[in-house]
Design a protein around this motif. Structure first.
Motif, short mmCIF file in Angstrom:
data_model
loop_
_atom_site.label_atom_id
_atom_site.label_comp_id
_atom_site.label_asym_id
_atom_site.label_seq_id
_atom_site.Cartn_x
_atom_site.Cartn_y
_atom_site.Cartn_z
N PRO A 1 -0.09 38.10 14.34
CA PRO A 1 0.65 37.13 15.15
C PRO A 1 2.06 37.63 15.46
CG PRO A 1 0.12 36.25 12.97
CD PRO A 1 -0.41 37.62 13.01
N SER A 2 2.61 37.12 16.57
CA SER A 2 3.87 37.69 17.01
C SER A 2 5.00 37.36 16.03
CB SER A 2 4.21 37.23 18.42
OG SER A 2 4.16 35.84 18.51
N ILE A 3 4.87 36.24 15.33
CA ILE A 3 5.95 35.92 14.39
C ILE A 3 6.04 36.98 13.30
CG2 ILE A 3 4.54 34.46 12.85
CD1 ILE A 3 7.98 33.38 13.80
N ALA B 1 -4.53 30.00 16.74
CA ALA B 1 -3.86 28.78 16.29
C ALA B 1 -3.06 29.04 15.02
CB ALA B 1 -4.90 27.69 16.07
N VAL B 2 -3.64 29.82 14.10
CA VAL B 2 -2.94 30.10 12.84
C VAL B 2 -1.66 30.89 13.13
CG1 VAL B 2 -3.05 31.45 10.71
CG2 VAL B 2 -4.97 30.05 11.38
N GLY B 3 -1.76 31.86 14.03
CA GLY B 3 -0.64 32.76 14.24
C GLY B 3 0.46 32.19 15.11
N ASP B 4 0.13 31.19 15.91
CA ASP B 4 1.13 30.72 16.86
C ASP B 4 2.31 30.06 16.16
OD1 ASP B 4 1.47 30.32 19.90
OD2 ASP B 4 2.19 28.49 18.97
N ALA B 5 3.50 30.40 16.62
CA ALA B 5 4.69 29.85 16.00
C ALA B 5 5.39 28.83 16.89
CB ALA B 5 5.66 30.98 15.66
N SER C 1 4.23 29.83 10.04
CA SER C 1 4.88 30.61 11.11
C SER C 1 6.22 29.98 11.49
CB SER C 1 3.96 30.69 12.32
OG SER C 1 3.47 29.41 12.64
N ALA C 2 6.22 28.65 11.60
CA ALA C 2 7.47 27.97 11.93
C ALA C 2 8.48 28.14 10.80
CB ALA C 2 7.21 26.49 12.19
N HIS C 3 7.96 28.15 9.58
CA HIS C 3 8.85 28.31 8.42
C HIS C 3 9.60 29.64 8.49
CE1 HIS C 3 10.27 27.84 4.36
NE2 HIS C 3 9.76 29.01 4.03
N VAL C 4 8.86 30.69 8.82
CA VAL C 4 9.48 32.02 8.95
C VAL C 4 10.62 31.95 9.96
CG1 VAL C 4 9.12 34.39 9.72
CG2 VAL C 4 7.39 33.27 8.32
N ALA C 5 10.32 31.39 11.13
CA ALA C 5 11.34 31.33 12.18
C ALA C 5 12.53 30.48 11.76
CB ALA C 5 10.72 30.77 13.46
#
Lengths: 254, 295, 287
Positions: free
Chosen positions: B118-120, C209-213, C238-242
């Motif tokens: 994933p891009s993140i 879906a899993v990877g999308d942030a 993913s959102a947590h990382v960001a």
């Protein structure tokens, strides 16, 4: 038999695909001015033999070859399988035409000119002359000279096959290998190619794989019968004069 | 058989509803964006009050318009493509023409893993590079345009590798044999025969990759994009980008003007990806007809 | 001379290939390198707990993991019947204008940036959600799942459609000769024979879906909690990382980021491996 020295000599050639032996101990000589026809069942190894003469079989990674192929040109003898002559030079000298007309989706002119420019390194006007010469050789020039820059895929099947032949001739080969050149063509175009081969054999040693016995009788000076990877019978001009004899031999050896 | 008729009706009805629903949703989405975005699109949105000639020539900085974001995105796409396209094409050529089956399998697996990343995570990778640099060679290292470009390049690399490999392998065997039988060397066969024949396929893959580079937000978010940076002058400057600008507006807009700018940028981004999509569609249609002639 | 050039070109290509591969391995290595300290310190237990409150020293990422799973499963479950319906429509109306138009719409959807889906949803999905359910701010699991479902829908449809076309041909002729209506053909012949394709399509969609942030970041509210209902706010890995990297915090928070990244990576790698396995099985079956 022709008394001249041979142009191409295959000795003791054996080919394996993985563990399966496809050709064993093939001996074959091609002489200038003579058209040799290879016949045999499908799967008997005809095409493999053709491709192992110009080392095209090396494209398949599982293929293993033993034996010797020698190409005798005016100046020197080239041992195809062990030589310091680059492979590309060997393949250029042994011209090959395939069953399906393999024209490139480029213009008619470029189909012939591009290989000339790349393999022979010609530039400029020499290329134009060479293209015209090659197209005249296969009597295609008059049909296409007004549309040289149209896409080659607009040509008919027979014209496409002759274009492929012209492309090969333009590269100044010593030997021509043709793998069922008329198999995908209609009757008329096939006859045209046969007539063409009759003219060309005065200048090149030619080896043709054929499925059609009638065609073989019409064009061959010499016939080699292959069965299960072995050369089982060779027939010279004398035997070919008598069609009944020819068909009897075929009956026994097929 | 009434049961059969009824079940057929019900299933068809469901298919109709799903399809119509999708079309309606997309119409709403794009229509809404158009309606709001069109009114916002004007020179002021791009350049604020700076005359556009001065802004384009870089004589006067733009603070309140989306011009720096447009330029930043453009730099990013160009840089990422400069890295990813040569590398990806070379790798694709090696995989399809030179590599042995064993090596091909292993590299393919690695490429698949990269394609699924994933891009993140790609962004996180960029971030760890900076952390590593700070610990070792460059204590003053920070996220920047170059880092973003490298990470975006890594993101689109698998597309380009795959599409190059697949297009080359799709050239029909009897066409492929022309090369060696005319006495071409392997590279000449690739260069004069295979690449021209598969160029449109490869090009459409490259364009798809560029589209990805243009739209991705998660990677640049972690590797150097900021809300206010102006036009980057050097590779190690921070920068602005359109997708990130859109995200920022959605997260924390304070005025109608900012909101309008958000809609305007969204419309611009949609236009960019839409044009790239049209280019790919056009190319693929031409490719299909060409191969029909060939076979 | 030509041979020499040939040699150089080959080496050049090899060098480029090695660079690409090296980049992939560097990615894996760096990710492991930075999450490695976790495995050997006592922090691991702290990370795998249910509380996230950096100001009080709680760094648990399990809520985020739950959020990722819930959101991606929910969005896949939502997209699945829609994708089936759309594929059925395309199959039963094949060769008609309508199905071609629908396919075009699906293709266009793939070209729309993620951030635009999120952006538009903020303005046309969130306010109604807020009004209808009259609870919270509208930024919740359900909103994010709806948008994410729309985002992964084209992936599922296109992959499954490709499998259907591949299986098509003779199968269609046979079922047609049996006197089945197009819808029955789809349900009783095409669907079972392309079931593996459907699974692959779902797996691909799930992975996206899993990877999308961006979608969870913009729409799910980002509260690190265990949701009690669909209308609760959640935070994904993913959102947590960001979020954590955007706000510089202490080292422990950083560690949670690497753990999240690694978790995400492992999850996707596992699902991808599963898909590979299925695909290989199907290929060998076709042979």
């Amino acid at each position: 038999m022709n008394s001249l020295s041979s142009v191409l000599e295959v000795t003791n050639l054996s080919v394996w695909f993985s563990e399966r032996q496809v050709l064993s101990d093939i001996h074959l000589s091609l002489f200038p001015g003579e058209l040799t026809v290879l016949i045999g069942h499908s799967g008997s190894g005809k095409s493999t033999l053709l491709q192992s003469i110009n080392r095209l079989n090396e494209i398949f990674p599982v293929c293993r070859t033993q034996g010797e192929v020698q190409l005798c040109t005016e100046r020197k003898k080239i041992r195809v399988y062990q030589s310091d002559v680059p492979l590309s030079e060997i393949r250029r000298r042994i011209g090959m035409v395939f069953q399906t007309p393999a024209v490139l989706p480029f213009s008619i002119f470029r189909n012939v000119a591009m290989p000339v420019r790349i393999t022979l390194g010609y530039r400029g006007n020499v290329i134009n002359e060479r293209v015209e010469w090659a197209l005249r050789q296969v009597s295609l020039w008059d049909e296409v000279k007004d549309r040289l820059h149209k896409n080659a895929s607009t040509l008919s099947g027979g014209q496409q096959q002759r274009l492929c032949l012209a492309r090969t001739l333009a590269l100044e080969p010593d030997v021509l290998l043709l793998d069922e050149p008329t198999a995908s063509l209609d009757f008329k175009s096939a006859r045209k190619i046969e007539a063409l081969l009759g003219e060309l054999k005065t200048r090149y040693a030619i080896l043709v794989v054929s499925h059609s016995l009638g065609q073989t009788l019409r064009v061959a000076d010499r016939v080699c019968v292959i069965r299960d990877g072995r050369m089982v019978r060779e027939m010279g001009k004398q035997e070919l004069r008598n069609p009944a004899e020819f068909y009897r031999v075929i009956e026994t050896y097929f | 058989m009434p049961v059969r008729r009824i079940s057929n009706r019900v299933l068809s009805g469901f298919a109709w509803i799903a399809s119509a629903g999708l079309c309606l949703t997309m119409l709403t989405l794009i229509g809404f964006l158009m309606k709001r975005g069109m009114t916002a699109l004007n020179a002021k949105l791009f350049f604020d009050n700076v005359p556009w000639t001065a802004a384009v020539l870089g004589r006067q900085p733009v603070f309140d318009g989306i011009w720096p974001a447009v330029v930043g995105s453009f730099y990013l796409i160009v840089l990422a493509s400069l890295i990813a396209v040569p590398l990806g094409m070379a790798t694709g050529i090696t995989l399809s023409e030179y590599a042995s089956p064993n090596i091909r399998r292993w590299i393919s697996l690695a490429v698949d893993i990269l394609a699924g990343t994933p891009s993140i995570i790609m962004g996180l990778f960029g971030f760890t590079i900076i952390l590593l640099l700070r610990k070792t060679l460059l204590p003053q290292a920070r996220t920047c345009l170059l880092l973003s470009a490298v990470c975006i390049a890594l993101l689109i690399l698998p597309y380009i590798i795959r599409v190059t490999q697949n297009s080359l392998e799709a050239v029909l065997p009897h066409i492929r044999l022309i090369g060696p039988s005319c006495g071409f060397t392997q590279w000449q066969t690739i260069c004069y025969l295979l690449l021209p024949l598969s160029s449109r396929g490869i090009l459409s893959g490259v364009i798809l990759g560029i589209g990805r580079a243009a739209e991705d937000t998660a990677v640049i978010m972690l590797t150097g994009v900021v809300a206010q940076a102006g036009i980057p002058q050097r590779l190690w400057d921070k920068f602005e980008a359109i997708p990130f600008h859109i995200y920022c507006v959605a997260a924390e807009y304070q005025s109608v003007r900012q909101l309008d700018a958000g809609f305007g940028s969204a419309l611009i981004l949609l236009a960019i990806t839409g044009i790239l999509f049209l280019a790919v569609t056009f190319l693929q249609r031409v490719v299909v007809t060409r191969y029909e002639i060939l076979s | 001379m030509t041979l020499r050039r040939e040699w150089w070109i080959q080496k050049g290509l090899l060098a480029a290939t090695l660079t690409s591969v090296a980049a992939i391995f560097l990615l894996l290595f760096l990710l492991l390198y930075f999450s490695f300290p976790l495995l050997f310190s006592g922090d691991l237990k702290q990370l795998f707990s249910w509380r996230w409150n950096p100001f009080e020293g709680h760094y648990g990422i399990l809520p985020m993991m739950l959020g990722t799973l819930l959101l991606s499963i929910l969005s896949t479950v939502m997209a699945f019947p829609a994708a089936l319906g759309i594929c059925a429509f395309i199959y039963t109306h094949r060769n008609s204008c309508l199905s071609r138009l629908l396919l075009l719409v699906v293709h266009v959807m793939t070209s729309i940036p993620t951030v635009i889906y999120g952006f538009v949803s903020v303005f046309i999905l969130v306010p109604p959600m807020r009004r209808i359910f009259a609870a919270g701010a509208g930024f919740c699991l359900l909103t994010a799942a709806l948008t994410l479902g729309l985002l992964i829908l084209p992936t599922i449809v296109l992959v499954f459609h490709a499998y259907l076309t591949q299986a098509g041909g003779s199968l269609r002729a046979v079922s047609e000769s049996l006197g089945l209506t197009p819808m029955e053909q789809f349900c009783f012949v095409m669907l079972p024979s392309a079931s593996r394709g459907l699974v692959s399509a779902l797996i691909l969609g799930f992975c996206r879906a899993v990877g999308d942030a961006m979608i969870p970041l913009m729409l799910a509210g980002n509260a690190a909690q265990i949701p009690a209902s669909f209308l609760d706010s959640i935070r994904t890995l993913s959102a947590h990382v960001a979020l954590v990297l955007a706000t510089d915090s202490q080292s422990m928070a950083y560690q949670s980021v690497f753990a999240s990244g690694l978790l995400l990576f492992v999850m996707i790698a596992m699902v991808t491996a599963l898909a590979h396995h299925l695909n290989r099985n199907m290929l060998s079956r076709c042979r």
